[in-house]
Motif scaffolding. Structure first.
Motif, short mmCIF file in Angstrom:
data_model
loop_
_atom_site.label_atom_id
_atom_site.label_comp_id
_atom_site.label_asym_id
_atom_site.label_seq_id
_atom_site.Cartn_x
_atom_site.Cartn_y
_atom_site.Cartn_z
N ALA A 133 0.84 -1.21 0.00
CA ALA A 133 0.00 0.00 0.00
C ALA A 133 0.87 1.25 0.00
O ALA A 133 0.61 2.22 -0.74
N GLN A 134 1.92 1.24 0.82
CA GLN A 134 2.84 2.38 0.87
C GLN A 134 3.42 2.65 -0.52
O GLN A 134 3.42 3.79 -1.00
N GLU A 135 3.93 1.60 -1.15
CA GLU A 135 4.59 1.75 -2.45
C GLU A 135 3.63 2.26 -3.51
O GLU A 135 3.97 3.15 -4.30
N ARG A 136 2.42 1.71 -3.53
CA ARG A 136 1.47 2.08 -4.58
C ARG A 136 0.88 3.47 -4.36
O ARG A 136 0.61 4.19 -5.32
N VAL A 137 0.67 3.84 -3.10
CA VAL A 137 0.20 5.19 -2.82
C VAL A 137 1.28 6.20 -3.21
O VAL A 137 0.99 7.25 -3.80
N LEU A 138 2.52 5.88 -2.90
CA LEU A 138 3.63 6.78 -3.27
C LEU A 138 3.69 6.95 -4.79
O LEU A 138 3.86 8.07 -5.29
N GLU A 139 3.56 5.86 -5.53
CA GLU A 139 3.58 5.95 -6.99
C GLU A 139 2.47 6.86 -7.50
O GLU A 139 2.69 7.69 -8.39
N LYS A 140 1.28 6.72 -6.94
CA LYS A 140 0.15 7.56 -7.35
C LYS A 140 0.42 9.02 -7.00
O LYS A 140 0.10 9.94 -7.78
N LEU A 141 1.00 9.25 -5.82
CA LEU A 141 1.30 10.62 -5.40
C LEU A 141 2.30 11.27 -6.35
O LEU A 141 2.12 12.42 -6.77
N LEU A 142 3.35 10.53 -6.71
CA LEU A 142 4.36 11.08 -7.61
C LEU A 142 3.78 11.39 -8.98
O LEU A 142 4.23 12.32 -9.66
N GLU A 143 2.76 10.62 -9.41
CA GLU A 143 2.11 10.89 -10.68
C GLU A 143 1.35 12.21 -10.65
O GLU A 143 1.17 12.87 -11.69
N LEU A 144 0.91 12.62 -9.47
CA LEU A 144 0.10 13.83 -9.33
C LEU A 144 0.95 15.10 -9.28
O LEU A 144 0.44 16.20 -9.51
N VAL A 145 2.24 14.95 -8.95
CA VAL A 145 3.08 16.12 -8.68
C VAL A 145 4.13 16.29 -9.78
O VAL A 145 4.81 15.34 -10.16
N GLU A 146 4.26 17.51 -10.26
CA GLU A 146 5.30 17.84 -11.23
C GLU A 146 6.57 18.17 -10.45
O GLU A 146 6.61 19.14 -9.68
N VAL A 147 7.61 17.36 -10.64
CA VAL A 147 8.84 17.54 -9.86
C VAL A 147 10.05 17.63 -10.80
O VAL A 147 10.55 16.61 -11.29
N PRO A 148 10.54 18.83 -11.08
CA PRO A 148 11.78 18.95 -11.87
C PRO A 148 12.96 18.46 -11.05
O PRO A 148 13.03 18.70 -9.83
N VAL A 149 13.89 17.77 -11.69
CA VAL A 149 15.03 17.19 -10.99
C VAL A 149 16.31 17.89 -11.44
O VAL A 149 16.60 17.94 -12.65
N PRO A 150 17.10 18.42 -10.50
CA PRO A 150 18.39 19.05 -10.87
C PRO A 150 19.30 18.04 -11.56
O PRO A 150 19.54 16.95 -11.03
N GLU A 151 19.81 18.40 -12.72
CA GLU A 151 20.58 17.45 -13.52
C GLU A 151 21.87 17.02 -12.83
O GLU A 151 22.23 15.85 -12.86
N LYS A 152 22.56 17.96 -12.19
CA LYS A 152 23.82 17.59 -11.53
C LYS A 152 23.55 16.66 -10.35
O LYS A 152 24.29 15.69 -10.12
N LEU A 153 22.52 16.95 -9.59
CA LEU A 153 22.15 16.07 -8.47
C LEU A 153 21.82 14.68 -8.99
O LEU A 153 22.22 13.67 -8.39
N LEU A 154 21.12 14.63 -10.12
CA LEU A 154 20.75 13.34 -10.70
C LEU A 154 21.99 12.57 -11.15
O LEU A 154 22.13 11.37 -10.88
N GLU A 155 22.91 13.25 -11.83
CA GLU A 155 24.12 12.57 -12.30
C GLU A 155 24.95 12.07 -11.12
O GLU A 155 25.51 10.97 -11.16
N ASP A 156 25.06 12.88 -10.07
CA ASP A 156 25.79 12.45 -8.88
C ASP A 156 25.15 11.22 -8.26
O ASP A 156 25.84 10.29 -7.82
N GLU A 157 23.83 11.21 -8.23
CA GLU A 157 23.12 10.08 -7.63
C GLU A 157 23.31 8.82 -8.46
O GLU A 157 23.52 7.72 -7.93
N ILE A 158 23.24 8.96 -9.78
CA ILE A 158 23.45 7.80 -10.66
C ILE A 158 24.85 7.23 -10.45
O ILE A 158 25.04 6.02 -10.32
N ASN A 159 25.85 8.11 -10.42
CA ASN A 159 27.23 7.65 -10.23
C ASN A 159 27.41 6.98 -8.88
O ASN A 159 28.14 5.99 -8.76
#
Length: 460
Positions: free
Chosen positions: A282-308
């Motif tokens: 329930a936690q996982e699926r509610v979170l997925e639905k919540l993220l679908e409702l919200v527009e969240v831009p992701v900082p590219e450098k933060l994203l690249e650091d996280e991937i690495n």
């Protein structure tokens, strides 16, 4: 000091800062003092060289450079606080003007948390698996317990499926015996799949003191991933005997007097486990639905650091402990490098978005974390890390990670608020009433997914 903010995009800003030269006085004094301690000039005692002499001998530019390097972090921080920016990571600073005795001007580009609008989430609906414990589930659980109490009896015959054999192993690669490729007295249950591929076929049909040779790819050790010629010698064959399923077994394997009581307890435990799984789902699926409702831009450098960071942790920690390379891991998983890159990026994006959204909910709902909640979370994290609570707590304090744990607990509470407002039904169409204890457990598991990029965010 004057400063202005220019929004470059939803997650990055440029600060333009102008500092009157008089505000550099403390840093200039500190620069002269530092240089005084580092150099010697004939005719002057160490530390007593006048500023004009330092300027003549070493150049005013060296002093200014030292002073500016000392002052920049303070002026940058003041500009950030004045603009009320929630910055992520380190800025890229460029000194645009430095006029001696007049002005210092610089720009600083830095990632910032995006402004997020949390919409009404009360309409979220999700479906989860129903909690159903079947007779087959009970039988499987009891059979697993029965397996744990199996006994072995040596037999004078060839090995068969399910037998426990004692074996000696020797692995050769390119005709040479590996230093770590020899083992004696290894106990192995035929059919368990716990050793090398091909070993089951090799040992079946062998009696004590008989041996066979087969080829297999090594799963670990110095030659992990390479084909080896393995010689296996059986030194003993033993038959596994399971205890009878009766009241005597119940008394042997549990605190219960009868088999019926043991089965009833198994049913209860399995129901609790499935309820926990249901709450987590329930936690996982509610979170997925919540993220679908919200527009969240992701900082590219933060994203690249996280991937690495994710790649580094996988290659050098998880796979390293298993003796696997990334290429071998992908082969085992049946994935291409491109698929791995895509999945890693998607997971990183989700992790960052999750933190941004839940942190905004923490602010919106004015959620706080008390000492009991933090202690309980710390105990759970310690258990999952294999450390004692005292050891884990000490490590957390020494590494300055207490704010990270507080953030994890707060995000768990934020997600619980959304789950409580959501409609959760099982596959039978029944409304699921998640009990508090199950919710808390699942929240902790969900909120513990804090990425390295998130950590950089908190530290910033």
């Amino acid at each position: 000091m004057k400063s202005a903010v220019e929004n470059l995009n939803p997650t990055r800003v440029r600060l333009t800062v102008e500092v009157p030269f008089e505000e550099l006085k403390d840093s200039l004094d500190a620069a002269y003092k530092k240089i005084n301690q580092q150099v010697t000039v004939k005719g002057f005692r160490k530390g007593k060289i006048p500023a004009r002499v330092i300027d003549q001998r070493f150049g005013r530019g060296a002093v200014l450079e030292e002073a500016v390097n000392d002052a920049l972090p303070k002026f940058y921080t003041e500009a950030v606080n004045e603009a009320e920016l929630n910055v992520l990571g380190q800025p890229e600073v460029d000194i645009t003007e430095l006029k001696d005795n007049e002005l210092l001007a610089f720009t600083a580009e830095v990632d910032v948390r995006p402004v997020i609008e949390i919409p009404d989430y009360s309409g979220i609906e999700v479906e989860v698996d129903a909690v159903e414990v079947t007779d087959e589930d009970i039988d499987k659980s009891v059979e697993q317990l029965r397996e744990r109490f199996a006994s072995t009896t040596p037999v004078e015959r060839a090995a068969e499926d399910g037998d426990v054999v004692t074996i000696d192993l020797e692995a050769k690669v390119d005709g040479e015996v590996l230093e770590d490729g020899v083992a004696s007295g290894v106990s192995y249950t035929i059919g368990s799949g716990e050793l090398l591929d091909g070993i089951d076929d090799a040992v079946k049909g062998l009696a004590a003191n008989e041996e066979a040779t087969f080829t297999s790819e090594l799963k670990g050790g110095s030659a992990a991933g390479r084909e080896a010629e393995v010689t296996v010698k059986v030194t003993q064959v033993a038959k596994r005997e399971l205890p009878e399923l009766d009241d005597d077994f119940a008394q042997l394997a549990s605190e219960f007097d009868t088999l019926d009581e043991l089965k009833a307890d198994s049913r209860k435990r399995l129901a609790n486990m499935k309820q926990f799984d249901q709450a987590t789902q329930a936690q996982e699926r509610v979170l997925e639905k919540l993220l679908e409702l919200v527009e969240v831009p992701v900082p590219e450098k933060l994203l690249e650091d996280e991937i690495n960071t994710r790649k580094h942790n996988l290659e050098h920690h998880q796979l390293g402990q298993m003796g696997l390379t990334l290429d071998k891991y992908l082969e085992i998983q049946g994935k291409t490098a491109e698929e791995f890159e895509t999945e890693t990026r998607e997971a990183a994006v989700k992790g960052i978005k999750t933190q941004f959204v839940l942190d905004e909910l923490v602010k919106q709902e004015k959620l706080n974390v008390n000492q009991d909640e933090l202690t309980e979370h710390l105990m759970r994290r310690a258990a999952s890390s294999g450390m004692s609570p005292d050891q884990f707590a000490q490590a957390v304090v020494e590494q300055g990670q207490v704010p990270l744990l507080v953030g994890e607990v707060a995000r768990g509470k934020a997600l619980a608020v959304v789950v409580e407002a959501a409609t959760v039904k099982d596959t039978n169409g029944e409304i699921v009433d998640l009990e508090d204890e199950d919710e808390d457990e699942a929240e902790t598991e969900q909120s513990a997914e804090v990425t390295e990029g998130d950590k950089k965010d908190d530290e910033a």
